[in-house]
Enzyme design. Structure first.
Site, PDB file in Angstrom:
ATOM      1  N   HIS A 142       1.851  -7.566  -9.063  1.00 13.11           N
ATOM      2  CA  HIS A 142       0.802  -8.168  -9.885  1.00 13.11           C
ATOM      3  C   HIS A 142       1.291  -8.270 -11.316  1.00 13.11           C
ATOM      4  O   HIS A 142       2.343  -7.742 -11.682  1.00 13.11           O
ATOM      5  CB  HIS A 142      -0.500  -7.364  -9.803  1.00 13.11           C
ATOM      6  CG  HIS A 142      -0.428  -6.018 -10.448  1.00 13.11           C
ATOM      7  ND1 HIS A 142      -1.470  -5.477 -11.163  1.00 13.11           N
ATOM      8  CD2 HIS A 142       0.550  -5.080 -10.505  1.00 13.11           C
ATOM      9  CE1 HIS A 142      -1.139  -4.274 -11.621  1.00 13.11           C
ATOM     10  NE2 HIS A 142       0.082  -4.016 -11.221  1.00 13.11           N
ATOM     11  N   ASP A 175      -1.353  -5.975   1.496  1.00 15.39           N
ATOM     12  CA  ASP A 175       0.005  -5.466   1.686  1.00 15.39           C
ATOM     13  C   ASP A 175       1.043  -6.585   1.594  1.00 15.39           C
ATOM     14  O   ASP A 175       0.911  -7.637   2.231  1.00 15.39           O
ATOM     15  CB  ASP A 175       0.120  -4.762   3.043  1.00 15.39           C
ATOM     16  CG  ASP A 175       1.433  -4.012   3.196  1.00 15.39           C
ATOM     17  OD1 ASP A 175       1.921  -3.445   2.195  1.00 15.39           O
ATOM     18  OD2 ASP A 175       1.968  -3.979   4.319  1.00 15.39           O
ATOM     19  N   HIS A 176       2.075  -6.330   0.788  1.00 17.60           N
ATOM     20  CA  HIS A 176       3.174  -7.275   0.541  1.00 17.60           C
ATOM     21  C   HIS A 176       2.664  -8.623   0.035  1.00 17.60           C
ATOM     22  O   HIS A 176       3.144  -9.681   0.437  1.00 17.60           O
ATOM     23  CB  HIS A 176       4.041  -7.435   1.788  1.00 17.60           C
ATOM     24  CG  HIS A 176       4.917  -6.254   2.021  1.00 17.60           C
ATOM     25  ND1 HIS A 176       4.474  -5.121   2.673  1.00 17.60           N
ATOM     26  CD2 HIS A 176       6.194  -6.001   1.646  1.00 17.60           C
ATOM     27  CE1 HIS A 176       5.446  -4.234   2.703  1.00 17.60           C
ATOM     28  NE2 HIS A 176       6.503  -4.726   2.082  1.00 17.60           N
ATOM     29  N   HIS A 214       4.161  -2.227  -7.109  1.00 19.31           N
ATOM     30  CA  HIS A 214       3.813  -0.823  -6.874  1.00 19.31           C
ATOM     31  C   HIS A 214       3.799  -0.549  -5.376  1.00 19.31           C
ATOM     32  O   HIS A 214       3.510  -1.432  -4.571  1.00 19.31           O
ATOM     33  CB  HIS A 214       2.407  -0.503  -7.397  1.00 19.31           C
ATOM     34  CG  HIS A 214       2.256  -0.629  -8.868  1.00 19.31           C
ATOM     35  ND1 HIS A 214       2.731   0.304  -9.758  1.00 19.31           N
ATOM     36  CD2 HIS A 214       1.665  -1.593  -9.615  1.00 19.31           C
ATOM     37  CE1 HIS A 214       2.438  -0.073 -10.987  1.00 19.31           C
ATOM     38  NE2 HIS A 214       1.798  -1.224 -10.929  1.00 19.31           N
ATOM     39  N   CYS A 260       3.576  -4.480 -18.724  1.00 18.94           N
ATOM     40  CA  CYS A 260       2.870  -4.860 -17.493  1.00 18.94           C
ATOM     41  C   CYS A 260       2.351  -6.296 -17.549  1.00 18.94           C
ATOM     42  O   CYS A 260       1.812  -6.800 -16.570  1.00 18.94           O
ATOM     43  CB  CYS A 260       1.726  -3.889 -17.212  1.00 18.94           C
ATOM     44  SG  CYS A 260       2.297  -2.216 -16.892  1.00 18.94           S
ATOM     45  N   HIS A 276       5.243  -7.234 -11.735  1.00 18.30           N
ATOM     46  CA  HIS A 276       5.921  -6.001 -11.324  1.00 18.30           C
ATOM     47  C   HIS A 276       5.205  -5.481 -10.083  1.00 18.30           C
ATOM     48  O   HIS A 276       4.108  -5.924  -9.755  1.00 18.30           O
ATOM     49  CB  HIS A 276       5.898  -4.956 -12.456  1.00 18.30           C
ATOM     50  CG  HIS A 276       4.529  -4.489 -12.820  1.00 18.30           C
ATOM     51  ND1 HIS A 276       3.676  -5.233 -13.625  1.00 18.30           N
ATOM     52  CD2 HIS A 276       3.850  -3.370 -12.484  1.00 18.30           C
ATOM     53  CE1 HIS A 276       2.534  -4.579 -13.769  1.00 18.30           C
ATOM     54  NE2 HIS A 276       2.611  -3.451 -13.086  1.00 18.30           N
ATOM     55  N   GLU A 324      -1.526   4.770  -8.089  1.00 18.34           N
ATOM     56  CA  GLU A 324      -0.668   3.651  -8.467  1.00 18.34           C
ATOM     57  C   GLU A 324       0.772   4.142  -8.616  1.00 18.34           C
ATOM     58  O   GLU A 324       1.719   3.480  -8.215  1.00 18.34           O
ATOM     59  CB  GLU A 324      -1.155   3.051  -9.785  1.00 18.34           C
ATOM     60  CG  GLU A 324      -0.325   1.883 -10.265  1.00 18.34           C
ATOM     61  CD  GLU A 324      -0.745   1.415 -11.637  1.00 18.34           C
ATOM     62  OE1 GLU A 324      -1.168   0.253 -11.741  1.00 18.34           O
ATOM     63  OE2 GLU A 324      -0.652   2.209 -12.597  1.00 18.34           O
TER      64      GLU A 324
END
Length: 148
Positions: free
Chosen positions: A27, A92-93, A54, A46, A52, A137
């Site tokens: 994100h 996810d992904h 997580h 950020c 970037h 996070e």
């Protein structure tokens, strides 16, 4: 007698169940309500235009009466299926900002990810069962949301 089994007429007991699920997503922290300069000042690195990622760890906790016949607050298989539907399939992904419509106008902070998960999870669970969404996070940054 302490430790005795549940019998008819005994006090109902509350239990908490937590299921942990990890997902990976990228994100960019960027608000459409702020100028580019304000976004850089507020979100720092950020706000990188390339984003970037997580490896999030989510804890979904439910709270309810322990059923005298099943011994469960909720069947864990059912909770796992709801988590798959609410977290894994849509998040996810994924690039949260580009792949999840909710984040087109909502900044994809971990706080807002927790709200997103809560709002979708609460619709699929029995009333008043969802207790808490906790998102790690990073090892040092953790967000808790309880629907308030």
């Amino acid at each position: 007698m302490a430790g005795s089994s549940v019998t008819e007429g005994a006090a109902e007991r509350l239990g908490y169940i937590t299921r942990v699920q990890s997902f990976s997503a990228c994100h960019r922290l960027h608000s459409i309500h702020l100028s580019d300069e304000e976004n850089k000042r507020v979100y720092g690195k950020c706000n990188n235009p390339n984003g970037h990622g997580h490896n999030y760890k989510v804890e979904v906790t439910v709270c309810g009466k322990i059923d005298a016949h099943t011994g469960m607050v909720m069947n864990l298989t059912d909770l796992k299926a709801r988590i798959e539907e609410v977290i894994m399939i849509p998040l996810d992904h994924k690039n949260l900002d580009k792949d999840v419509p909710y984040f087109a106008k909502v900044v994809s902070t971990t706080e807002n990810v927790a709200v997103y998960i809560w709002d979708h999870m609460v619709k699929l669970l029995p009333p008043s069962l969802l207790y808490e969404i906790k998102i790690h996070e990073t090892d040092k940054n953790i967000v808790i949301y309880r629907g308030e």
